[in-house]
Design a protein around this motif. Structure first.
Motif, mmCIF file in Angstrom:
data_model
loop_
_atom_site.group_PDB
_atom_site.id
_atom_site.type_symbol
_atom_site.label_atom_id
_atom_site.label_comp_id
_atom_site.label_asym_id
_atom_site.label_seq_id
_atom_site.Cartn_x
_atom_site.Cartn_y
_atom_site.Cartn_z
ATOM 1 N N THR A 97 0.861 -1.178 0.000
ATOM 2 C CA THR A 97 0.000 0.000 0.000
ATOM 3 C C THR A 97 0.899 1.231 0.000
ATOM 4 O OG1 THR A 97 -1.693 -1.161 1.264
ATOM 5 C CG2 THR A 97 -1.828 1.231 1.198
ATOM 6 N N LEU A 98 0.642 2.136 -0.932
ATOM 7 C CA LEU A 98 1.365 3.412 -0.995
ATOM 8 C C LEU A 98 0.349 4.521 -0.771
ATOM 9 C CD1 LEU A 98 2.474 1.487 -3.643
ATOM 10 C CD2 LEU A 98 4.283 3.153 -3.346
ATOM 11 N N GLU A 99 0.730 5.527 0.039
ATOM 12 C CA GLU A 99 -0.183 6.627 0.345
ATOM 13 C C GLU A 99 0.553 7.951 0.333
ATOM 14 O OE1 GLU A 99 -3.214 4.335 3.408
ATOM 15 O OE2 GLU A 99 -1.650 5.620 4.248
ATOM 16 N N VAL A 100 -0.138 8.976 -0.162
ATOM 17 C CA VAL A 100 0.395 10.335 -0.120
ATOM 18 C C VAL A 100 -0.756 11.302 0.152
ATOM 19 C CG1 VAL A 100 0.225 10.742 -2.620
ATOM 20 C CG2 VAL A 100 1.908 12.000 -1.291
ATOM 21 N N THR A 101 -0.445 12.336 0.937
ATOM 22 C CA THR A 101 -1.400 13.396 1.240
ATOM 23 C C THR A 101 -0.802 14.712 0.749
ATOM 24 O OG1 THR A 101 -0.409 13.780 3.411
ATOM 25 C CG2 THR A 101 -2.260 12.228 3.316
#
Length: 182
Positions: A97-101
């Motif tokens: 899982t890759l996440e960016v805000t």
């Protein structure tokens, strides 16, 4: 009986928590979205150090709106956009899982591999300007360390990552490597 119902309704209405006020809405810009280069329904070719070739299958690329935590009923809050990319492979088994805000909320790109977590600050300079990995030169490479890897089991301990290709290499606790086939 009517009095009890009236009191119960009055207490229920009086105890409702009013919603707070949204004071800020942070959305991802195009450059922030490019920090994770994978598209939905994409296969990313990888090779294990023993020569076994396999694909990371990109199952999902989607954005979601989240609300910041509040401490009290009726507190003001902010909302922020989160880009989530989910990938997997069956053999060997990897769930990624890759996440960016938005950078205003948090400048970190977070990567989870089989419940082991890594991240890098997108505002910081890469660890390497140029790095050769498995015979290919990559530019602007970040080195992500897992501070909690358990050497008694085979698990990911380090990731090499760049914005153009994403995960370039995963180093396992037994020193096996999973490399991108560009």
């Amino acid at each position: 009986m009517k009095t009890i119902k009236s009191i119960s309704i009055a207490l229920l209405i009086g105890s409702c928590c009013p919603d707070g006020v949204e004071i800020d809405r942070l959305v991802l810009n195009e450059n922030e979205k490019k920090l994770i280069p994978y598209n939905g329904n994409e296969d990313v070719k990888m090779i294990y150090s023993n020569g076994f070739e396999f694909d990371f299958n990109t199952d999902r690329r989607a954005t979601e709106m989240h609300r910041t935590d509040t401490q009290h009923c009726g507190d003001s809050y902010s909302t922020y956009e989160l880009l989530v990319v989910e990938m997997h492979s069956e053999i060997p088994e990897f769930d990624i899982t890759l996440e960016v805000t938005p950078e205003e909320y948090s400048p970190y790109v977070n990567i989870g591999i089989n419940r082991y977590y890594f991240g890098f600050n997108s505002l910081s300079e890469p660890d390497y300007e140029d790095l050769e990995v498995n015979g290919t030169n990559f530019k602007n490479v970040y080195v992500l360390q897992n501070q909690f890897s358990d050497n008694s089991i085979i698990s990911p301990k380090e990731i090499l990552y760049n914005v153009q290709f994403g995960i370039i290499q995963i180093v396992m606790t037994n020193e096996d490597k999973v490399n991108l086939i560009p």
